[in-house]
Design an enzyme around this catalytic site. Structure first.
Site, PDB file in Angstrom:
ATOM      1  CD  GLU A   1     -19.275  66.696  26.166  1.00  0.00           C
ATOM      2  OE1 GLU A   1     -19.967  65.857  26.755  1.00  0.00           O
ATOM      3  OE2 GLU A   1     -18.806  66.518  25.031  1.00  0.00           O
TER       4      GLU A   1
HETATM    5  C1  LIG Z   1     -20.104  63.574  37.716  1.00  0.00           C
HETATM    6  C2  LIG Z   1     -19.444  63.103  36.475  1.00  0.00           C
HETATM    7  C3  LIG Z   1     -20.217  62.781  35.376  1.00  0.00           C
HETATM    8  C4  LIG Z   1     -19.610  62.302  34.201  1.00  0.00           C
HETATM    9  N1  LIG Z   1     -20.391  61.889  33.162  1.00  0.00           N
HETATM   10  C5  LIG Z   1     -19.813  61.203  32.135  1.00  0.00           C
HETATM   11  C6  LIG Z   1     -20.598  60.550  31.143  1.00  0.00           C
HETATM   12  O1  LIG Z   1     -21.830  60.624  31.148  1.00  0.00           O
HETATM   13  N2  LIG Z   1     -19.975  59.837  30.183  1.00  0.00           N
HETATM   14  C7  LIG Z   1     -18.618  59.709  30.144  1.00  0.00           C
HETATM   15  O2  LIG Z   1     -18.107  59.030  29.268  1.00  0.00           O
HETATM   16  N3  LIG Z   1     -17.836  60.337  31.054  1.00  0.00           N
HETATM   17  C8  LIG Z   1     -18.394  61.071  32.045  1.00  0.00           C
HETATM   18  N4  LIG Z   1     -17.618  61.684  32.999  1.00  0.00           N
HETATM   19  C9  LIG Z   1     -16.163  61.604  32.874  1.00  0.00           C
HETATM   20  C10 LIG Z   1     -15.523  62.933  32.516  1.00  0.00           C
HETATM   21  O3  LIG Z   1     -15.850  63.287  31.210  1.00  0.00           O
HETATM   22  C11 LIG Z   1     -14.005  62.770  32.761  1.00  0.00           C
HETATM   23  O4  LIG Z   1     -13.836  62.765  34.165  1.00  0.00           O
HETATM   24  C12 LIG Z   1     -13.197  63.853  32.114  1.00  0.00           C
HETATM   25  O5  LIG Z   1     -13.250  63.700  30.731  1.00  0.00           O
HETATM   26  C13 LIG Z   1     -11.733  63.853  32.541  1.00  0.00           C
HETATM   27  O6  LIG Z   1     -11.172  62.570  32.546  1.00  0.00           O
HETATM   28  P1  LIG Z   1     -10.410  62.051  33.853  1.00  0.00           P
HETATM   29  O7  LIG Z   1     -11.316  62.257  35.005  1.00  0.00           O
HETATM   30  O8  LIG Z   1      -9.905  60.695  33.622  1.00  0.00           O
HETATM   31  O9  LIG Z   1      -9.194  63.061  34.019  1.00  0.00           O
HETATM   32  P2  LIG Z   1      -7.753  62.937  33.314  1.00  0.00           P
HETATM   33  O10 LIG Z   1      -7.889  62.658  31.880  1.00  0.00           O
HETATM   34  O11 LIG Z   1      -6.907  62.041  34.127  1.00  0.00           O
HETATM   35  O12 LIG Z   1      -7.236  64.438  33.479  1.00  0.00           O
HETATM   36  C14 LIG Z   1      -6.796  64.966  34.739  1.00  0.00           C
HETATM   37  C15 LIG Z   1      -6.378  66.413  34.552  1.00  0.00           C
HETATM   38  O13 LIG Z   1      -5.304  66.471  33.632  1.00  0.00           O
HETATM   39  C16 LIG Z   1      -5.592  67.349  32.567  1.00  0.00           C
HETATM   40  N5  LIG Z   1      -5.034  66.776  31.333  1.00  0.00           N
HETATM   41  C17 LIG Z   1      -5.245  65.560  30.811  1.00  0.00           C
HETATM   42  N6  LIG Z   1      -4.555  65.402  29.671  1.00  0.00           N
HETATM   43  C18 LIG Z   1      -3.882  66.541  29.450  1.00  0.00           C
HETATM   44  C19 LIG Z   1      -3.000  67.012  28.440  1.00  0.00           C
HETATM   45  N7  LIG Z   1      -2.681  66.270  27.387  1.00  0.00           N
HETATM   46  N8  LIG Z   1      -2.490  68.259  28.565  1.00  0.00           N
HETATM   47  C20 LIG Z   1      -2.828  69.035  29.614  1.00  0.00           C
HETATM   48  N9  LIG Z   1      -3.656  68.648  30.598  1.00  0.00           N
HETATM   49  C21 LIG Z   1      -4.178  67.424  30.520  1.00  0.00           C
HETATM   50  C22 LIG Z   1      -7.093  67.493  32.512  1.00  0.00           C
HETATM   51  O14 LIG Z   1      -7.476  68.770  32.045  1.00  0.00           O
HETATM   52  C23 LIG Z   1      -7.482  67.311  33.971  1.00  0.00           C
HETATM   53  O15 LIG Z   1      -7.443  68.534  34.650  1.00  0.00           O
HETATM   54  C24 LIG Z   1     -18.202  62.211  34.145  1.00  0.00           C
HETATM   55  C25 LIG Z   1     -17.424  62.587  35.248  1.00  0.00           C
HETATM   56  C26 LIG Z   1     -18.031  63.005  36.405  1.00  0.00           C
HETATM   57  C27 LIG Z   1     -17.165  63.340  37.576  1.00  0.00           C
END
Ligand SMILES: Cc1cc2nc3c(=O)[nH]c(=O)nc-3n(C[C@H](O)[C@H](O)[C@H](O)COP(=O)(O)OP(=O)(O)OC[C@H]3O[C@@H](n4cnc5c(N)ncnc54)[C@H](O)[C@@H]3O)c2cc1C
Length: 592
Positions: free
Chosen positions: A435
């Site tokens: 989220e």
């Molecule tokens: C158990 C689980 C359940 C989930 N459930 C859902 C679901 O129901 N529906 C759904 O759609 N998604 C779901 N997700 C996905 C989740 O919302 C994403 O993992 C999350 O939004 C982060 O995206 P990412 O993992 O690609 O990380 P990334 O976007 O790659 O980010 C990696 C890190 O970089 C940081 N970061 C990224 N961009 C920036 C920036 N511009 N400036 C500074 N820092 C930055 C972030 O804070 C993070 O710490 C789920 C994930 C998990 C693990």
């Protein structure tokens, strides 16, 4: 094995002594008298501790299994889900027009805390459905609402939210899932979504996936994203289930916690989708329910700390180790209980003052949402929009930290799975990530929310704190213990905001490098405000002759602790912020 007892009395204190629910002029709040709310909370507490909590370890150890393309949930989940449906717990704050009970969101939040403390993974099936319900309710056509909402309110059909793709997490503008328009007005959805919570399972006859996708030829990036309803089984005009849609589970993710919830890779292969709202306005539809969804995740963070604290407290009273240095407390036993030791006390007070403050903050947030939704109060909307990243980011960070603190009370036994303390920490951990990861919440707060509407909402927040201090000053003891620390912390927060204004323009990194500290500072000020309100409410109750003096005195003592031992963290956060971006950005990427 851990246990859970619902904190109904603490909740009643916030609903009635602090928020004074029945005195608020909000439709539906007149019904929230103490007897009514007590009856609901007692019942919800019972099902939480007797039905949901015993399944928490089962869900953790068994997990979900993908068999012949269908996900099987852990033993007992299906029967418990039926019980939740039969009891009407899935419909509490849903619209009566679609079969809901129409209670304020505040009540849904109080009951939700219990369900999440008892079994977070289980509650997510219902939580995600509520999120999808809210999106369709706010943006769907009348026909879509009639077709889907009644069954979603009862959880006969559950819901999911499909945003994330392998290469598009935070940066959703890069998503590739496409939606091809068809002659009959529907769309063919093709692409892959990952990490989809409750993506598939065996507890409902249909699953209504809400999917973000791009219509070819639309604007680039995030502005070209639209939102679609993609049912697992197509729904006929008479409401009966039709053919299986082109959506399937690729796999279930192995993960650190919330094993009882199925986190799925979802493959869409020319699946039939129905546009919600306007083309290319999918993110706007998502954003309207963001406050609610993020408050729900903030709640998950502290609700795990609640149940972890309850168990740590019981253990600290039970486990005999060492002697009280000021005099033996358990002369008949070989040692005194852990709770005699000041360092164990410090740990428990950190937990207690956090969870009770976090609960008040979250209930206040839910109350602001009610003021906005039920009374169309724009000021409340502005304030909750400002506070949402704080509720999500601060409460989940601290919720995890305090679940770890609770584990620490158990010593080595906390690290052994048999005691169940590791599950609370593992389950709480995800709330910091999904989220919108917490770093991104901090960016939202500093980069967007502070300046929103010309900074009107943050100024309103500071005015509110100032007025509270002015209106409640006059009792020397209370002023010193509660109002002076609140004033100092609020001043630190304003100074940080001023630093961003003066230094963020010339170099945005000066603001971004301090955003995480700012989010935590803001969280502390909010909990400080909550404790000042709770301290005052407890003093008023004692003055009015309340019989349960121990309860109210404990509230005052816990508040004093937070103000004295936690709130001063704002000074540290301010001094970090005022160093700007220089030390953060000093290294080239190659030198890390
Ligand atoms: C158990 C689980 C359940 C989930 N459930 C859902 C679901 O129901 N529906 C759904 O759609 N998604 C779901 N997700 C996905 C989740 O919302 C994403 O993992 C999350 O939004 C982060 O995206 P990412 O993992 O690609 O990380 P990334 O976007 O790659 O980010 C990696 C890190 O970089 C940081 N970061 C990224 N961009 C920036 C920036 N511009 N400036 C500074 N820092 C930055 C972030 O804070 C993070 O710490 C789920 C994930 C998990 C693990």
């Amino acid at each position: 094995m851990p246990s859970y007892t619902a904190p109904t009395k603490d909740m009643q204190f916030i609903l009635h002594d602090v928020l004074k629910a029945t005195e608020q002029n909000i439709p539906g709040y007149d019904e929230l008298d103490p007897d009514f709310t007590s009856a609901i909370l007692e019942e919800a507490g019972k099902i939480s501790s007797e039905v949901l909590q015993p399944l928490n370890t089962v869900g953790d150890t068994e997990g979900c299994v993908l068999e012949n393309g269908v996900v099987r949930t852990p033993t007992g989940f299906k029967a418990a889900f039926e019980q939740m449906k039969e009891g009407g717990w899935t419909a509490l704050d849903c619209d009566p027009e679609y079969g809901g009970q129409g209670m304020p969101y505040l009540m849904g939040t109080a009951v939700g805390e219990m369900f999440v403390s008892a079994n977070m993974a289980f509650n997510m099936y219902q939580g995600l459905t509520h999120g999808a319900y809210s999106a369709i309710h706010a943006h769907g056509s009348d026909e879509q609402k009639q077709k889907y909402l009644p069954k979603m309110v009862t959880c006969e059909w559950t819901g999911t939210m499909n945003l994330t793709e392998p290469h598009a997490g935070t940066d959703l503008g890069m998503m590739r899932t496409k939606a091809e328009p068809q002659d009959d007005g529907t769309f063919k959805i093709t692409g892959q979504k990952i990490f989809i919570s409750a993506g598939d399972h065996d507890m409902a006859e249909n699953i209504i996936h809400l999917v973000l996708a791009k219509i070819p030829g639309g604007p680039e990036g995030i502005k070209g994203v639209s939102l679609f309803i993609v049912p697992k089984f197509l729904v006929n005009d008479d409401g009966s289930l039709g053919a299986r849609n082109g959506v399937s589970v690729g796999k279930i993710e192995e993960k650190m916690g919330i094993h009882g919830n199925s986190t799925c890779v979802m493959n869409y292969d020319e699946a039939t989708g129905y546009l919600i709202g306007t083309e290319h306005k999918g993110m706007r539809a998502m954003f309207t329910m963001m406050n609610e969804a993020r408050l729900g995740v903030g709640l998950q963070g502290y609700a795990q700390a609640v149940v972890a604290y309850e168990n740590a407290l019981a253990y600290a009273n039970d486990r005999l180790q060492g002697r009280d240095v000021t005099g033996v407390k358990n002369p008949d036993g070989p040692a005194d209980p852990l709770i005699v030791h000041p360092d164990i006390r410090r740990n428990l007070m950190d937990q207690k003052s956090f969870v009770e403050g976090a609960r008040a903050f979250t209930f206040w947030g839910a109350h602001l949402i009610d003021r906005h939704v039920r009374s169309h109060d724009d000021d409340a909307e502005g304030l909750i929009s400002l506070l949402t990243p704080v509720i999500k980011g601060f409460l989940t960070d601290k919720g995890f930290e305090n679940a770890i603190n609770a584990q620490q009370v158990y010593g080595g036994h906390g690290y052994i799975e048999e005691w169940g303390m590791s599950q609370f920490a593992r389950d709480a951990r995800i709330a910091m990530i999904y989220e919108g990861a917490n770093g991104v919440q901090a960016l939202d707060l500093v980069g967007r929310k502070l300046a929103q509407d010309g900074g009107k909402h943050v100024m309103a927040f500071f005015d509110m704190v100032k007025s509270f201090i002015k209106e409640n000053a006059g009792n020397e003891d209370y002023d010193k213990a509660f109002l002076d620390p609140l004033k100092a912390a609020s001043k630190d927060l304003q100074a940080a905001g001023m630093y961003f204004m003066q230094n963020g323009m010339k170099n945005p990194n000066n603001a971004l490098a301090g955003s995480y500290d700012f989010m935590h500072m803001f969280g502390h000020v909010c909990l400080g405000l909550m404790w000042a309100r709770m301290g005052k409410a407890a003093m008023d109750a004692l003055e009015a002759g309340a019989s349960d003096t121990e309860f109210y005195e404990a509230k005052i003592a816990t508040g004093r602790y937070y103000m004295a031992r936690q709130l001063p963290a704002t000074a540290m956060h301010l001094s970090r912020i005022e160093t700007g971006a220089d030390t953060v950005m000093a290294l080239d990427a190659a030198n890390f």
